[in-house]
Motif scaffolding. Structure first.
Motif, mmCIF file in Angstrom:
data_model
loop_
_atom_site.group_PDB
_atom_site.id
_atom_site.type_symbol
_atom_site.label_atom_id
_atom_site.label_comp_id
_atom_site.label_asym_id
_atom_site.label_seq_id
_atom_site.Cartn_x
_atom_site.Cartn_y
_atom_site.Cartn_z
ATOM 1 N N GLY A 228 117.273 102.516 110.668
ATOM 2 C CA GLY A 228 118.771 102.378 111.144
ATOM 3 C C GLY A 228 119.726 102.092 109.594
ATOM 4 O O GLY A 228 119.150 102.105 108.521
ATOM 5 N N GLU A 229 120.426 100.840 110.455
ATOM 6 C CA GLU A 229 121.225 100.489 109.761
ATOM 7 C C GLU A 229 121.221 99.717 108.501
ATOM 8 O O GLU A 229 122.129 99.027 107.351
ATOM 9 N N GLY A 230 119.427 99.182 108.763
ATOM 10 C CA GLY A 230 119.610 98.200 107.848
ATOM 11 C C GLY A 230 119.848 98.864 106.156
ATOM 12 O O GLY A 230 119.858 97.935 105.437
ATOM 13 N N LEU A 231 119.721 99.824 106.119
ATOM 14 C CA LEU A 231 119.490 100.668 104.885
ATOM 15 C C LEU A 231 120.651 100.812 104.240
ATOM 16 O O LEU A 231 120.626 100.765 103.544
ATOM 17 N N LEU A 232 121.368 100.197 105.081
ATOM 18 C CA LEU A 232 122.886 100.277 104.184
ATOM 19 C C LEU A 232 123.354 99.221 103.444
ATOM 20 O O LEU A 232 124.547 98.741 102.681
ATOM 21 N N ALA A 233 122.002 98.232 103.054
ATOM 22 C CA ALA A 233 122.018 96.988 103.275
ATOM 23 C C ALA A 233 121.319 97.412 100.858
ATOM 24 O O ALA A 233 121.668 96.401 100.387
ATOM 25 N N CYS A 234 120.678 98.254 101.006
ATOM 26 C CA CYS A 234 120.713 98.702 99.942
ATOM 27 C C CYS A 234 121.294 99.797 99.587
ATOM 28 O O CYS A 234 121.231 100.707 100.220
ATOM 29 N N VAL A 235 121.136 99.666 97.696
ATOM 30 C CA VAL A 235 121.480 100.420 97.108
ATOM 31 C C VAL A 235 120.820 102.103 97.226
ATOM 32 O O VAL A 235 122.556 103.366 97.086
ATOM 33 N N GLY A 236 119.878 102.048 97.080
ATOM 34 C CA GLY A 236 119.342 103.461 97.104
ATOM 35 C C GLY A 236 118.961 104.076 98.624
ATOM 36 O O GLY A 236 118.430 104.821 98.925
ATOM 37 N N ALA A 237 119.842 103.304 99.287
ATOM 38 C CA ALA A 237 119.350 103.423 100.979
ATOM 39 C C ALA A 237 117.648 103.956 101.311
ATOM 40 O O ALA A 237 117.329 104.734 102.152
ATOM 41 N N TYR A 238 117.019 102.771 100.506
ATOM 42 C CA TYR A 238 115.734 102.562 100.820
ATOM 43 C C TYR A 238 114.909 101.240 100.737
ATOM 44 O O TYR A 238 115.969 100.564 99.548
ATOM 45 N N ARG A 239 113.928 101.174 101.525
ATOM 46 C CA ARG A 239 113.546 98.975 100.832
ATOM 47 C C ARG A 239 111.932 100.542 100.828
ATOM 48 O O ARG A 239 111.282 100.889 100.990
ATOM 49 N N LEU A 240 112.001 99.609 98.998
ATOM 50 C CA LEU A 240 109.884 100.914 98.691
ATOM 51 C C LEU A 240 109.365 99.572 99.575
ATOM 52 O O LEU A 240 107.679 99.998 99.691
ATOM 53 N N GLU A 241 108.984 98.529 99.895
ATOM 54 C CA GLU A 241 108.644 97.441 100.618
ATOM 55 C C GLU A 241 108.577 97.760 102.363
ATOM 56 O O GLU A 241 107.743 97.082 102.607
ATOM 57 N N GLY A 242 109.100 99.101 102.174
ATOM 58 C CA GLY A 242 109.365 99.695 103.921
ATOM 59 C C GLY A 242 108.410 100.768 104.337
ATOM 60 O O GLY A 242 108.163 101.440 102.685
ATOM 61 N N MET A 243 109.363 101.699 105.013
ATOM 62 C CA MET A 243 109.023 103.367 104.968
ATOM 63 C C MET A 243 109.216 104.185 104.066
ATOM 64 O O MET A 243 109.390 104.683 103.767
ATOM 65 N N GLY A 244 110.450 103.271 103.102
ATOM 66 C CA GLY A 244 110.755 104.278 102.219
ATOM 67 C C GLY A 244 110.332 104.544 101.189
ATOM 68 O O GLY A 244 110.137 104.901 99.987
ATOM 69 N N SER B 89 127.400 103.662 94.979
ATOM 70 C CA SER B 89 127.648 101.983 95.630
ATOM 71 C C SER B 89 126.335 102.732 97.189
ATOM 72 O O SER B 89 125.937 103.744 97.792
ATOM 73 N N LYS B 90 126.308 100.889 97.502
ATOM 74 C CA LYS B 90 125.519 101.642 99.113
ATOM 75 C C LYS B 90 126.425 102.051 99.864
ATOM 76 O O LYS B 90 127.823 101.903 99.808
ATOM 77 N N ALA B 91 125.770 103.174 100.627
ATOM 78 C CA ALA B 91 125.816 103.903 101.653
ATOM 79 C C ALA B 91 126.816 103.260 102.321
ATOM 80 O O ALA B 91 126.647 102.256 102.962
ATOM 81 N N GLY B 92 128.422 103.750 103.457
ATOM 82 C CA GLY B 92 128.971 102.799 103.868
ATOM 83 C C GLY B 92 128.525 103.199 105.735
ATOM 84 O O GLY B 92 128.788 102.459 106.650
ATOM 85 N N SER B 93 127.468 104.312 105.872
ATOM 86 C CA SER B 93 127.289 104.691 107.439
ATOM 87 C C SER B 93 126.309 105.102 106.840
ATOM 88 O O SER B 93 125.578 105.490 105.880
ATOM 89 N N LEU B 94 125.748 105.595 108.530
ATOM 90 C CA LEU B 94 124.285 106.409 108.204
ATOM 91 C C LEU B 94 124.104 108.176 107.663
ATOM 92 O O LEU B 94 123.307 108.198 107.225
ATOM 93 N N GLY B 95 125.784 108.077 108.171
ATOM 94 C CA GLY B 95 125.799 109.742 107.244
ATOM 95 C C GLY B 95 125.938 109.782 106.424
ATOM 96 O O GLY B 95 125.293 110.548 105.533
ATOM 97 N N GLU B 96 126.482 109.047 105.440
ATOM 98 C CA GLU B 96 126.242 109.572 103.632
ATOM 99 C C GLU B 96 124.633 108.789 102.955
ATOM 100 O O GLU B 96 124.801 109.153 102.124
ATOM 101 N N ALA B 97 123.840 107.824 104.334
ATOM 102 C CA ALA B 97 122.825 107.804 103.300
ATOM 103 C C ALA B 97 121.968 109.185 103.385
ATOM 104 O O ALA B 97 121.384 108.917 102.569
ATOM 105 N N ARG B 98 122.623 110.036 104.351
ATOM 106 C CA ARG B 98 121.274 110.816 104.445
ATOM 107 C C ARG B 98 121.821 111.899 103.478
ATOM 108 O O ARG B 98 120.817 112.753 103.197
ATOM 109 N N ALA B 99 123.223 111.779 103.267
ATOM 110 C CA ALA B 99 123.567 113.305 102.929
ATOM 111 C C ALA B 99 123.382 112.118 101.183
ATOM 112 O O ALA B 99 122.531 112.948 100.777
#
Length: 201
Positions: free
Chosen positions: A151-167, A89-99
């Protein structure tokens, strides 16, 4: 625009990527975000069937809007991610996205993009497409820079990345359709919109 003026299309999604895909493809549509309890849908769905869940969420969203505007064609869409045998599921925080990104490093996962088209309160079509994402063995320094930039915009993405961006820099390869990665199986959707008369054939 090539949309037939006699038929209206509503996109039941708040995703900016989906709006952009349809707009750039020359499709006219309105946006009405579906008010659905996604957690309730997930609670009764087999977590091992991430592709099936993407379709079910898309169907629920399309129906929710179609019941309030029966004459319009309503496109619902959702995306799920399967990794290591489970549903992510989507990460709830940047710490969760990092992990999560650290866990995915050097491994593969699947993105499932589901879509459903509803009319007069009934789903008339649904489908799903899957892309396999191969994450590169990135450094912790890159991960720090990535999280700081996005930043926190990653929390809206299921994988914590946007392929159309730096992801895009997180990956070494992608197997599958680019539009599927962005969140919509665009080619099948366009085919159904033509069949329904929303787009000219």
């Amino acid at each position: 625009m090539v949309t037939a003026p006699s038929e209206r299309l509503i996109l039941a999604s708040k995703s900016a990527a989906r709006r952009s895909m349809l707009s750039e493809a020359g499709v006219s549509f309105a946006v009405q975000v579906a008010d659905v309890d996604e957690d309730a849908v997930k609670a009764v769905h087999d977590p091992a069937d991430a592709a099936g869940l993407a379709i079910e969420l898309a169907r629920v969203k399309a129906l929710a809007v179609s019941r309030h505007d029966a004459d319009a064609w309503v496109l619902g869409a959702d995306q799920t991610l399967s990794f290591d045998g489970g549903l992510v599921s989507k990460a709830g925080s940047l710490g969760e996205a990092r992990a999560r990104l650290q866990a995915m490093r050097g491994r593969t996962h699947q993105l499932h993009s589901g879509a459903a088209l509803a009319h007069k309160g009934q789903v008339v079509w649904s489908g799903v497409d899957t892309a396999t994402m191969r994450v590169r063995d990135f450094s912790d320094a890159f991960l720090d820079a990535y999280l700081a930039t996005e930043g926190e915009g990653l929390l809206a993405c299921v994988g914590a990345y946007r392929l159309e961006g730096m992801g895009a820099q997180l990956f070494e390869a992608v197997e599958g359709d680019y539009f599927t990665v962005l969140g919509l199986p665009l080619w099948p959707v366009l085919a159904e919109l033509r069949r329904a008369g929303v787009l000219r054939s």
